[in-house]
Design an enzyme around this catalytic site. Structure first.
Site, PDB file in Angstrom:
ATOM      1  N   LYS A 161      35.114  50.422  33.984  1.00  0.00           N
ATOM      2  CA  LYS A 161      33.989  49.627  34.472  1.00  0.00           C
ATOM      3  C   LYS A 161      34.338  49.065  35.854  1.00  0.00           C
ATOM      4  CE  LYS A 161      32.469  45.484  34.772  1.00  0.00           C
ATOM      5  NZ  LYS A 161      31.620  45.618  35.965  1.00  0.00           N
TER       6      LYS A 161
ATOM      7  N   GLU B 202      45.914  41.415  35.602  1.00  0.00           N
ATOM      8  CA  GLU B 202      46.376  41.322  36.998  1.00  0.00           C
ATOM      9  C   GLU B 202      45.379  40.418  37.708  1.00  0.00           C
ATOM     10  OE1 GLU B 202      49.087  42.525  38.074  1.00  0.00           O
ATOM     11  OE2 GLU B 202      49.638  44.177  36.742  1.00  0.00           O
TER      12      GLU B 202
ATOM     13  N   CYS C  42      44.886  40.636  46.469  1.00  0.00           N
ATOM     14  CA  CYS C  42      45.519  39.758  45.499  1.00  0.00           C
ATOM     15  C   CYS C  42      46.880  39.305  46.003  1.00  0.00           C
ATOM     16  CB  CYS C  42      45.647  40.456  44.161  1.00  0.00           C
ATOM     17  SG  CYS C  42      46.486  42.038  44.267  1.00  0.00           S
TER      18      CYS C  42
ATOM     19  N   GLU D  58      42.927  29.853  45.341  1.00  0.00           N
ATOM     20  CA  GLU D  58      43.128  31.156  45.967  1.00  0.00           C
ATOM     21  C   GLU D  58      42.139  31.283  47.120  1.00  0.00           C
ATOM     22  OE1 GLU D  58      41.971  34.769  43.774  1.00  0.00           O
ATOM     23  OE2 GLU D  58      43.620  35.794  44.774  1.00  0.00           O
TER      24      GLU D  58
HETATM   25  P1  NAP Z   1      36.096  39.256  39.062  1.00  0.00           P
HETATM   26  O1  NAP Z   1      34.885  38.560  39.477  1.00  0.00           O
HETATM   27  O2  NAP Z   1      36.971  38.623  38.058  1.00  0.00           O
HETATM   28  O3  NAP Z   1      35.644  40.702  38.582  1.00  0.00           O
HETATM   29  C1  NAP Z   1      36.570  41.705  38.196  1.00  0.00           C
HETATM   30  C2  NAP Z   1      35.899  42.667  37.242  1.00  0.00           C
HETATM   31  O4  NAP Z   1      35.604  41.987  36.020  1.00  0.00           O
HETATM   32  C3  NAP Z   1      34.572  43.203  37.740  1.00  0.00           C
HETATM   33  O5  NAP Z   1      34.436  44.543  37.337  1.00  0.00           O
HETATM   34  C4  NAP Z   1      33.593  42.308  37.017  1.00  0.00           C
HETATM   35  O6  NAP Z   1      32.313  42.870  36.908  1.00  0.00           O
HETATM   36  C5  NAP Z   1      34.261  42.210  35.671  1.00  0.00           C
HETATM   37  N1  NAP Z   1      33.768  41.155  34.792  1.00  0.00           N
HETATM   38  C6  NAP Z   1      33.081  40.024  35.107  1.00  0.00           C
HETATM   39  N2  NAP Z   1      32.793  39.326  33.976  1.00  0.00           N
HETATM   40  C7  NAP Z   1      33.319  40.020  32.943  1.00  0.00           C
HETATM   41  C8  NAP Z   1      33.357  39.822  31.532  1.00  0.00           C
HETATM   42  N3  NAP Z   1      32.788  38.778  30.934  1.00  0.00           N
HETATM   43  N4  NAP Z   1      33.982  40.745  30.771  1.00  0.00           N
HETATM   44  C9  NAP Z   1      34.559  41.821  31.331  1.00  0.00           C
HETATM   45  N5  NAP Z   1      34.541  42.073  32.655  1.00  0.00           N
HETATM   46  C10 NAP Z   1      33.938  41.185  33.455  1.00  0.00           C
HETATM   47  O7  NAP Z   1      37.029  39.568  40.323  1.00  0.00           O
HETATM   48  P2  NAP Z   1      36.549  40.034  41.769  1.00  0.00           P
HETATM   49  O8  NAP Z   1      35.853  38.877  42.377  1.00  0.00           O
HETATM   50  O9  NAP Z   1      35.852  41.345  41.684  1.00  0.00           O
HETATM   51  O10 NAP Z   1      37.952  40.328  42.450  1.00  0.00           O
HETATM   52  C11 NAP Z   1      38.713  39.402  43.142  1.00  0.00           C
HETATM   53  C12 NAP Z   1      39.820  38.827  42.278  1.00  0.00           C
HETATM   54  O11 NAP Z   1      40.656  39.862  41.782  1.00  0.00           O
HETATM   55  C13 NAP Z   1      40.740  37.918  43.044  1.00  0.00           C
HETATM   56  O12 NAP Z   1      41.029  36.771  42.288  1.00  0.00           O
HETATM   57  C14 NAP Z   1      41.983  38.762  43.243  1.00  0.00           C
HETATM   58  O13 NAP Z   1      43.149  38.028  43.482  1.00  0.00           O
HETATM   59  C15 NAP Z   1      42.022  39.514  41.985  1.00  0.00           C
HETATM   60  N6  NAP Z   1      42.871  40.717  42.131  1.00  0.00           N
HETATM   61  C16 NAP Z   1      44.076  40.780  41.478  1.00  0.00           C
HETATM   62  C17 NAP Z   1      44.912  41.883  41.631  1.00  0.00           C
HETATM   63  C18 NAP Z   1      46.247  41.977  40.937  1.00  0.00           C
HETATM   64  O14 NAP Z   1      46.747  43.081  40.817  1.00  0.00           O
HETATM   65  N7  NAP Z   1      46.837  40.903  40.467  1.00  0.00           N
HETATM   66  C19 NAP Z   1      44.499  42.940  42.449  1.00  0.00           C
HETATM   67  C20 NAP Z   1      43.283  42.830  43.110  1.00  0.00           C
HETATM   68  C21 NAP Z   1      42.478  41.724  42.924  1.00  0.00           C
HETATM   69  P3  NAP Z   1      31.120  42.411  37.926  1.00  0.00           P
HETATM   70  O15 NAP Z   1      31.539  42.860  39.279  1.00  0.00           O
HETATM   71  O16 NAP Z   1      29.972  43.135  37.395  1.00  0.00           O
HETATM   72  O17 NAP Z   1      31.036  40.913  37.808  1.00  0.00           O
END
Ligand code: NAP
Ligand code: MG
Length: 482
Positions: free
Chosen positions: A173, A248, A282, A384
């Site tokens: 997804k 992650e 990240c 963050e």
């Molecule tokens: P996000 O809002 O948490 O979304 C990540 C994924 O989760 C998206 O596909 C999102 O779908 C989905 N999602 C949302 N609600 C969900 C639920 N209830 N159940 C299952 N999945 C759900 O993160 P983002 O804003 O896209 O990305 C930025 C964040 O990712 C930052 O905090 C960054 O630090 C972190 N990140 C971490 C790493 C690592 O390896 N540690 C790497 C890259 C990024 P939708 O888009 O449809 O909401």
């Protein structure tokens, strides 16, 4: 309009809704994808569950060959894929090519690694007659791969690479705002000979289908990359059914620049670490602590280089010596960065450069910023910061720098610039993070386990360690030998 990939076929949603994918540089609609429903998730998981027996029984070498063939196809199509990734995500085309190269490298890494894994043989005491033991590896079943918008392709690869070569099937997804390149890549896996149903992609909002995917009884493992709040929510959903998960999550990586540092090299690394992908990484360098002796030299070189960035459309090259930086991925993301910047400025921070829109009326642009010494309770420190805004701090005492580096709920990466082996040892041991780079850029090598501690989550992606997240280690005792 591209459709979902379920059971090897392009599939519309059972409902009629669509999601518009918007180009963050132009605010124009790039394309639309189906807005999946929980029924679509069921169909995708069913397809993956049906494909599992045959795929898990396929020779490892054959599975690896298909993954390698897909990687080669992706490399062949990089020139078509990159502009699509740029259009939906915003990153400059050169950075999109870099992301695709990283994806290809990671897939080849797992295709090669899978065929080299060796198991355990153990002589056992003959308490119940002579016997020996061995540890075999069994795939888990259907795995969910949930990815964020910042690196849609590499973060897909870190999940499906180890999942597929070890014999699992996958429902992916992508973020609702970046589904297009993911669908194209999944299509290339099908073209490369991946059997129907082994890799499925559902496009939909996390708020609509995330819970259905995570709680589906046939999903045995969830690999999630994204924000900490969503990660905690996923853990709460996966817990009751004892599903295996890796999380992650976000980070606020500290960088410590010591008095003996190669300042020029440190500045160049921090530039990449903070401003690559318009700061939406990240493991970005999110707080920099510079020793008083080199602070002025570091900060002036940093500001000088930051001034070379020109925010603009990622499909258009900047004229040298300017460097292209793409837009912030969403308007909400850009507005939050502006609020964090304003908060830092109101709490003692001096904005040395940046913070404007770069003269754009269209698109969610932000001129990259450097902020000197915002207070420890400002949002630039406590949250963050997911964009091109960097707070820098002065320090005199190394112990104090380590304490401040650890004064965050996050623990993803960290780095240190020095040639003093005692400080290197202390930082490697005492900085609370999953990774410490010494005199090096923050980067997730395919060869090394990658993942955080504290609010940055747990579980490893990359490295041979990630393969173990996709198998059950099963002990087998063989008796009846006499
Ligand atoms: P996000 O809002 O948490 O979304 C990540 C994924 O989760 C998206 O596909 C999102 O779908 C989905 N999602 C949302 N609600 C969900 C639920 N209830 N159940 C299952 N999945 C759900 O993160 P983002 O804003 O896209 O990305 C930025 C964040 O990712 C930052 O905090 C960054 O630090 C972190 N990140 C971490 C790493 C690592 O390896 N540690 C790497 C890259 C990024 P939708 O888009 O449809 O909401
Ligand atoms: Mg989000």
């Amino acid at each position: 309009m591209p459709e979902m990939i379920i059971g090897g076929e392009a599939r519309a949603s059972v409902a009629s809704g669509d999601i518009e994918v918007v180009n963050p540089a132009t605010e124009e609609v790039v394309d639309t994808v189906p807005a999946a429903t929980p029924e679509d998730v069921d169909a995708a998981v069913d397809a993956a569950a049906r494909a599992f027996p045959a795929w898990s029984a396929t020779d490892t070498e054959k599975r690896a060959a298909i993954v390698a063939a897909a990687a080669d196809l992706i490399a062949d199509r990089a020139k078509d894929l990159a502009p699509l990734l740029t259009a939906e995500q915003g990153k400059p085309v050169a950075e999109a090519i870099g992301e695709i190269n990283h994806l290809v490298h990671g897939l080849h890494y797992y295709a090669e690694a899978a065929t080299k894994v060796q198991g355990t043989y153990q002589d056992l005491p003959s308490t119940f007659g002579p016997s020996y033991g061995m540890v075999i590896r069994r795939p888990l079943g259907v795995c969910a791969a949930i990815t964020p918008y910042n690196f849609p392709l590499t973060l897909l690869g870190t999940k499906i690479g180890p999942a597929l070569v070890t014999g699992n099937t996958v429902v992916a997804k992508p973020a609702a705002t970046t589904p297009l390149a993911t669908l194209r890549v999944a299509q290339l896996f099908v073209e490369a000979g991946l059997p129907a149903g082994v890799l499925n992609v559902v496009t939909g909002r996390g708020s609509d289908i995330g819970d259905a995917l995570v709680t589906h009884r046939d999903v045995r493992r969830v690999a999630f990359t994204g924000s900490t709040p969503v990660g905690k929510h996923i853990m709460s959903l996966a817990g009751p059914d004892l599903k295996r998960i890796t999380l992650e999550l976000g980070g606020s990586d500290p960088v410590i620049v010591c008095e003996d540092a190669d300042v020029d090299a440190a500045v160049k690394a921090v530039i990449i670490g903070r401003y690559w992908n318009a700061g939406q990484a990240c493991l970005g360098c999110k707080r920099v602590f510079v020793h008083d002796d080199v602070y002025d030299a570091f900060v002036s070189a940093l500001v000088d280089r930051v001034g070379r960035y020109e925010p603009g459309d990622g499909t258009v090259k900047a004229e040298k010596p300017k460097l292209r930086m793409g837009p912030i991925h969403t308007k909400a993301g850009r507005d939050e960065l502006l609020e964090q910047l304003e908060d830092g400025a109101s709490k003692g921070g001096e904005v040395l450069i940046g913070g404007g829109s770069g003269g754009h009326d269209q698109g969610w642009f932000l001129e990259p910023a450097v902020v000197a010494d915002p207070a420890a309770d400002s949002r630039l420190v406590t949250e963050e910061v997911f964009g091109p805004v960097l707070p820098v701090f002065r320090y005199t005492d190394f112990d104090d720098a380590i304490t401040r580096a650890n004064a965050t709920s996050y623990g993803l990466g960290s780095s240190l610039w020095t040639h003093d082996v005692r400080k290197i040892h202390r930082a490697a041991r005492d900085i609370e993070s999953g990774m410490t780079w010494v005199n090096q850029i923050h980067y997730g090598y395919d060869e090394l386990p990658f993942g955080g501690v504290k609010d940055s989550g747990f579980g490893k992606e990359h490295g041979l360690e990630a393969l173990d997240h996709y198998v059950e280690l099963k002990s087998v005792v063989v008796g009846g030998l006499a």
